[in-house]
Design an enzyme around this catalytic site. Sequence first.
Site, PDB file in Angstrom:
ATOM      1  CE1 TYR A 148      -3.014 -11.009  -1.335  1.00  0.00           C
ATOM      2  CE2 TYR A 148      -0.912  -9.864  -1.085  1.00  0.00           C
ATOM      3  CZ  TYR A 148      -2.134 -10.257  -0.564  1.00  0.00           C
ATOM      4  OH  TYR A 148      -2.467  -9.905   0.721  1.00  0.00           O
ATOM      5  CB  ALA A 149       1.072  -6.822  -5.766  1.00  0.00           C
ATOM      6  CE  LYS A 152      -5.244  -8.198  -0.936  1.00  0.00           C
ATOM      7  NZ  LYS A 152      -6.457  -8.267  -0.114  1.00  0.00           N
TER       8      LYS A 152
END
Length: 240
Positions: A148-149, A152
């Site tokens: 996820y990070a 992003k």
Amino acid sequence: MNILITGGSCGLGKAIVYALSNSPGNKVFFTYNRHGDESDAIVRGKHNVIAIKCDFTNAGEICELEKAITTFDLDVLINNAYVGLPQGTYFHKTNPESFLKSFENNIIPIIRITQSAILGFRTKKFGKIINILTAALVNVPPMGYSTYASNKAYIMQLSKSWSYEYGKYNISSNCVSPDFMLTNLSETVDKRIVEQLKANHPLKKILTPEEVADVVAFLVGTSQHINGANIVINAGQNIL
Ligand SMILES: NC(=O)c1ccc[n+]([C@@H]2O[C@H](COP(=O)([O-])OP(=O)(O)OC[C@H]3O[C@@H](n4cnc5c(N)ncnc54)[C@H](OP(=O)(O)O)[C@@H]3O)[C@@H](O)[C@H]2O)c1
């Protein structure tokens, strides 16, 4: 303004749809996937809101959206939808294939949708791109957030290129990086962890989607001189 919000059917996207559709001068398009009934309810009674079905895991539906964007005469694109959950497992236990899948489901649709929007923005010499990231990019990322990070972080870097390459066409690209909010995306987080987050929070309360929507609305309404920024909304919990 004509505005497209991806993932406007619930959580933060829905709060943004409500915040921006309150201005009668705005026409708000938003995409949804599973929450069709919820989306119908958002549109009901609002003459300036249009819901569009688009599953980011379906190449055909992305293609339809790309084509539709060319007819919207857009002023603003808000990249908000996220496919999948932030929480995974330890990095060393994460199947390498799942990084690729998540990239295909999250980054490629953003690239295609943003390319389509930029074509129109360049013609009209005006446009705003707003990308929803996460405060986990500046905070220590929680365990299990590597996919996820990283996604992003990739979008943050794309946003920098967009702000530089298209600034001269009066097109801005900015990011908003919110702290933890209670939405469908975070529903699997243990209640005790949520209580702990609240207890350790400087304001003793969890950030709401409506508070983040206010910041997005500010970016929509503000000067094009604000370009290449990333507004971190984390009550100063981590400062770079
Ligand atoms: N919640 C948090 O703590 C938090 C913190 C920082 C940043 N964010 C970011 O905020 C943004 C919105 O998240 P949220 O918290 O509001 O979560 P949410 O309530 O689960 O909303 C996610 C949105 O993405 C859409 N979506 C999911 N799968 C999709 C698919 N396959 N194709 C197209 N759209 C799809 C959903 O549409 P349907 O429901 O209709 O399928 C929904 O509108 C995300 O970018 C997230 O990373 C969230």
